[in-house]
Design an enzyme around this catalytic site. Structure first.
Site, PDB file in Angstrom:
ATOM      1  N   ALA A 157      -2.496  10.481  61.900  1.00  0.00           N
ATOM      2  CA  ALA A 157      -1.944  11.282  60.810  1.00  0.00           C
ATOM      3  C   ALA A 157      -0.470  11.576  61.074  1.00  0.00           C
ATOM      4  O   ALA A 157      -0.056  11.764  62.227  1.00  0.00           O
ATOM      5  CB  ALA A 157      -2.729  12.587  60.693  1.00  0.00           C
ATOM      6  N   PHE A 158       0.340  11.581  60.012  1.00  0.00           N
ATOM      7  CA  PHE A 158       1.773  11.918  60.084  1.00  0.00           C
ATOM      8  C   PHE A 158       2.520  11.027  61.075  1.00  0.00           C
ATOM      9  O   PHE A 158       3.408  11.475  61.785  1.00  0.00           O
ATOM     10  CB  PHE A 158       1.966  13.405  60.427  1.00  0.00           C
ATOM     11  CG  PHE A 158       1.214  14.317  59.506  1.00  0.00           C
ATOM     12  CD1 PHE A 158       1.595  14.435  58.173  1.00  0.00           C
ATOM     13  CD2 PHE A 158       0.086  15.000  59.941  1.00  0.00           C
ATOM     14  CE1 PHE A 158       0.880  15.245  57.303  1.00  0.00           C
ATOM     15  CE2 PHE A 158      -0.627  15.811  59.070  1.00  0.00           C
ATOM     16  CZ  PHE A 158      -0.226  15.939  57.744  1.00  0.00           C
ATOM     17  N   ARG A 159       2.103   9.760  61.130  1.00  0.00           N
ATOM     18  CA  ARG A 159       2.758   8.771  62.011  1.00  0.00           C
ATOM     19  C   ARG A 159       2.629   9.125  63.499  1.00  0.00           C
ATOM     20  O   ARG A 159       3.380   8.616  64.325  1.00  0.00           O
ATOM     21  CB  ARG A 159       4.243   8.602  61.656  1.00  0.00           C
ATOM     22  CG  ARG A 159       4.488   8.312  60.190  1.00  0.00           C
ATOM     23  CD  ARG A 159       4.861   6.858  59.955  1.00  0.00           C
ATOM     24  NE  ARG A 159       5.168   6.610  58.562  1.00  0.00           N
ATOM     25  CZ  ARG A 159       4.340   5.984  57.714  1.00  0.00           C
ATOM     26  NH1 ARG A 159       3.167   5.543  58.139  1.00  0.00           N
ATOM     27  NH2 ARG A 159       4.682   5.774  56.475  1.00  0.00           N
ATOM     28  N   LEU A 160       1.698   9.985  63.820  1.00  0.00           N
ATOM     29  CA  LEU A 160       1.473  10.300  65.234  1.00  0.00           C
ATOM     30  C   LEU A 160       0.369   9.382  65.752  1.00  0.00           C
ATOM     31  O   LEU A 160      -0.761   9.791  66.001  1.00  0.00           O
ATOM     32  CB  LEU A 160       1.129  11.788  65.410  1.00  0.00           C
ATOM     33  CG  LEU A 160       2.269  12.724  64.965  1.00  0.00           C
ATOM     34  CD1 LEU A 160       1.878  14.186  65.103  1.00  0.00           C
ATOM     35  CD2 LEU A 160       3.545  12.460  65.778  1.00  0.00           C
ATOM     36  N   HIS A 161       0.719   8.111  65.835  1.00  0.00           N
ATOM     37  CA  HIS A 161      -0.242   7.073  66.178  1.00  0.00           C
ATOM     38  C   HIS A 161      -0.650   7.158  67.646  1.00  0.00           C
ATOM     39  O   HIS A 161       0.069   7.715  68.464  1.00  0.00           O
ATOM     40  CB  HIS A 161       0.368   5.693  65.904  1.00  0.00           C
ATOM     41  CG  HIS A 161       1.127   5.634  64.627  1.00  0.00           C
ATOM     42  ND1 HIS A 161       0.530   5.826  63.408  1.00  0.00           N
ATOM     43  CD2 HIS A 161       2.442   5.414  64.380  1.00  0.00           C
ATOM     44  CE1 HIS A 161       1.449   5.726  62.458  1.00  0.00           C
ATOM     45  NE2 HIS A 161       2.611   5.484  63.008  1.00  0.00           N
TER      46      HIS A 161
END
Ligand code: FMN
Length: 207
Positions: free
Chosen positions: A182-186
């Site tokens: 989520a939110f590019r917090l891969h």
């Protein structure tokens, strides 16, 4: 130490890759085993194209763990990989929002394993491998079909694997498993080793 769990868990990265590919086979509309394969030419200029990954060999396999695809050894990729002895690839599954990146050392698979894979292909594909001078200029589609007719007459219904066509095995020095967060917090886990006989060092990386 890292906090690997869920889809990242396990002590054999090839088994994790097999599991991810199996999941992708359920959800991708086409070619879940497609990889973007990178090589470099003699000047160091990168080159990339899609190929199909045909085998993921576990660490317990005779190869000690590897990825295998098949191609024409005289193609641009065949020549570049032969010269460098190295290649990299990425596979990306849009349906799963995951990718696996691999960098490693290459060797030919031109023994019985390549013969078996070649024999498993349709007759037209087997003859096509004989007919295509992959990556060389071609004057017309008609010329290609004439070549197909010629090799069909020469090799019949049970062609042998062409000596210029076979597998390339990539023995990784680095494998990265990436999953969308989520939110590019891969999530990213990189397995790395200095040579194929060393133990893996596994690190979680920033997204
Ligand atoms: C989805 C897909 C799968 C492909 N699979 C292969 C393959 O397994 N082997 C192969 O030699 N070429 C495959 N190709 C063709 C290559 O992308 C490429 O055009 C060809 O191998 C010549 O590349 P080169 O000139 O860089 O050697 C595939 C292409 C696509 C789009």
């Amino acid at each position: 130490m890292s906090d690997r769990s869920g889809i990242f868990a396990g002590e054999d990265p090839f088994v994790i890759a097999q599991a991810w590919l199996s999941e992708a086979e359920e959800s991708e509309i086409n070619d879940p085993n497609a990889i973007a394969l990178a090589s470099v030419d003699a000047e160091g200029l990168p080159n990339v194209r899609m190929v199909l990954l045909k085998e993921i060999e576990a660490q317990s396999a005779p190869s000690g763990g590897a990825f295998v695809f098949y191609t024409n050894y005289t193609s641009a990729k065949g020549v570049e990989i032969e010269q460098a002895g190295k290649a990299a690839f990425v596979m990306h599954w849009k349906s799963l929002r995951r990718q696996i990146r691999v960098r490693g050392l290459t060797s030919r698979e031109e023994g019985s394993q390549a013969d078996e894979y070649y024999a498993s292909r349709s007759l037209k594909s087997r003859l096509g491998a004989w007919a295509s001078h992959q990556s060389q200029p071609l004057s017309s589609r008609t010329a290609l079909m004439a070549e197909v007719a010629k090799v069909t007459a020469a090799h019949g219904t049970n062609p042998k694997r062409p000596p210029f066509w076979g597998g390339i095995r990539i023995t990784p020095l680095e494998i990265e498993f990436w999953a969308d967060g989520a939110f590019r917090l891969h999530d990213r886990f990189r397995w790395r080793r200095p040579d194929p006989h060393s133990a893996w060092e596994i690190l979680r990386l920033n997204p």
